[in-house]
Design an enzyme around this catalytic site. Sequence first.
Site, PDB file in Angstrom:
ATOM      1  N   LYS A 206     -42.460  35.445 -15.568  1.00  0.00           N
ATOM      2  CA  LYS A 206     -43.825  34.143 -14.846  1.00  0.00           C
ATOM      3  C   LYS A 206     -44.109  34.502 -13.168  1.00  0.00           C
ATOM      4  CE  LYS A 206     -43.461  30.600 -12.628  1.00  0.00           C
ATOM      5  NZ  LYS A 206     -44.917  30.233 -12.736  1.00  0.00           N
TER       6      LYS A 206
ATOM      7  N   GLU B 143     -33.744  34.801  -3.926  1.00  0.00           N
ATOM      8  CA  GLU B 143     -33.909  34.885  -2.837  1.00  0.00           C
ATOM      9  C   GLU B 143     -34.317  34.064  -2.793  1.00  0.00           C
ATOM     10  OE1 GLU B 143     -35.028  35.441   0.432  1.00  0.00           O
ATOM     11  OE2 GLU B 143     -36.079  36.825  -0.803  1.00  0.00           O
TER      12      GLU B 143
ATOM     13  N   CYS C 177     -40.733  35.373   4.005  1.00  0.00           N
ATOM     14  CA  CYS C 177     -39.353  35.294   3.755  1.00  0.00           C
ATOM     15  C   CYS C 177     -38.372  35.752   5.176  1.00  0.00           C
ATOM     16  CB  CYS C 177     -38.571  34.174   2.708  1.00  0.00           C
ATOM     17  SG  CYS C 177     -38.457  36.255   2.416  1.00  0.00           S
TER      18      CYS C 177
ATOM     19  N   GLU D 132     -37.300  26.194   6.360  1.00  0.00           N
ATOM     20  CA  GLU D 132     -38.001  26.875   6.830  1.00  0.00           C
ATOM     21  C   GLU D 132     -39.488  26.336   6.326  1.00  0.00           C
ATOM     22  OE1 GLU D 132     -38.188  29.372   3.406  1.00  0.00           O
ATOM     23  OE2 GLU D 132     -38.638  30.890   4.335  1.00  0.00           O
TER      24      GLU D 132
HETATM   25  C1  UN1 Z   1     -41.028  42.217   3.309  1.00  0.00           C
HETATM   26  O1  UN1 Z   1     -40.304  41.452   4.282  1.00  0.00           O
HETATM   27  O2  UN1 Z   1     -41.226  43.279   4.023  1.00  0.00           O
HETATM   28  O3  UN1 Z   1     -40.928  36.740  -0.336  1.00  0.00           O
HETATM   29  C2  UN1 Z   1     -40.593  41.782   2.410  1.00  0.00           C
HETATM   30  C3  UN1 Z   1     -40.615  36.970   1.358  1.00  0.00           C
HETATM   31  C4  UN1 Z   1     -39.448  38.700   0.839  1.00  0.00           C
HETATM   32  C5  UN1 Z   1     -39.834  40.014   1.025  1.00  0.00           C
HETATM   33  C6  UN1 Z   1     -40.420  40.212   2.129  1.00  0.00           C
HETATM   34  N1  UN1 Z   1     -38.822  38.620  -0.598  1.00  0.00           N
HETATM   35  O4  UN1 Z   1     -41.183  37.299   1.909  1.00  0.00           O
END
Ligand code: UN1
Length: 481
Positions: free
Chosen positions: A176, A251, A285, A384
């Site tokens: 999804k 994550e 992130c 965040e």
């Molecule tokens: C990166 O910094 O190259 O959602 C990847 C995000 C992370 C991926 C970052 N899961 O920003």
Amino acid sequence: MTGSLSIRPNFIGGVRVAATGGTRNISPSDLSDVIGTYAEGDAAQVEAAVTAARAAFPTWSLSTPQQRFNILDKAGNEILAREEELGRLLSREEGKTLPEGRGEVARAGMIFKYMAGEALRNPGDVLPSVRPGIKVEVTREPVGVIGIVTPWNFPIAIPAWKIAPALAYGNTVVFKPAELVPASAWELVDILHRAGLPGGVLNLVMGAGRIVGQAILDHRDVDAVSFTGSVAVGRSAIATVAGRGAKMQAEMGGKNPFVVLDDADLEVAVEAVVNGSFYSTGQRCTASSRIIVTENIHDRFVAAAKARLAHVRVGHALNADTDIGPVVDRRQFEQDLRYIELARAEGGILETGGEVIERDTDGFFLQPALFSGTDNSMRINREEVFGPIASVIRVKDYEEALAVAVDTDFGLSSGIATTSLKHAEHFKRHARAGMVMVNVPTAGVDYHVPFGGIRGSSYGPREQGAYAREFYTNVKTAYTA
Ligand code: UN1
């Protein structure tokens, strides 16, 4: 207006399946640009997708590594060959610039090619037993049906780094993608099927998180879920999936520090911060949002960053002179503006940016905002934001910088600019994060090494590289007399 009148369907059990509803995919660079309408699935389609994935599992899990290599490698080649076209589509729907979009597509292609090889490199162990005459074998087996739920900020790379290892190790998938970016996901699934993936091995159910996503999390026949997204959704997803005893990987974000020491190369530090905090519109992130600067370089750093940011051009993602594209949608845009107000109200000094910008097209354009005069207890430094906003925290020395850097609920990425070997080594050892960057931005990672964090940022085994095997396989220990 551009875009097709027909609704792009879901893909379940090897066939295209229409849904009753559709979501319009609109470019954040130009709200009159409709990329298309994409199926909005429901719980019944998730049920059908899980059933199809379950049915496909016995054959796919016993396919040869060569078969899996061939399909993944072929898909990787097609993705790479279509870098320009898919990059353009991705930039159009997500809003990152064309070079960023192309770069992400290339990354996805390389992930498939790397993971194709991992299908062949899945070794086990053979050991003598502690008991006489017995052999012990330790092998890896696919987990089963994997639910994959992905965010909007990396429309093709994150699906790639979850789907590629899932398939490489012989699992089947219900996928999804985020509602905001279905086009890249749709193309990816199409590519994999044309590369020879048998029906039912990878099922696409687009639609709302609270309906489609929730049905995947809840389904007792989904053996494992890999999720990337917000902290709030991630926490509840962990509770649901772990609560029913299934495997979970999540994550969820960060509040990543970037330390600038007195001995830093100023240019290196400024580039790392401008890139790490503001490229991809700060919507990573891994973005650095807390810039922790020691006092003797503080004023020079802030002045140099301001000067550099004055040359950064925000605009339509597909314009050649754009450095930073729009914010992804109205909700995120309003959230960013609220945090800018909050940072001001908390006493932060807005050094540059933060203005809403008008362009030829109607989009969510926001000039990157850099605050100074903040401290680590302010909400702007605890929560965040996920936008082009960063704040400087002034500290006395390295010891205080490290103490501030680790004072957070998160632990994804952590960076430092220094020319001191002693401080670089100490920081690598003592930063509390899954990833540490010395003189490179906190965001922008390689595809063949582990990715993930600690504390509030991540849950479960690492993603990417050979470490992906931890999540996408189960270990079996066999004893033979
Ligand atoms: C990166 O910094 O190259 O959602 C990847 C995000 C992370 C991926 C970052 N899961 O920003």
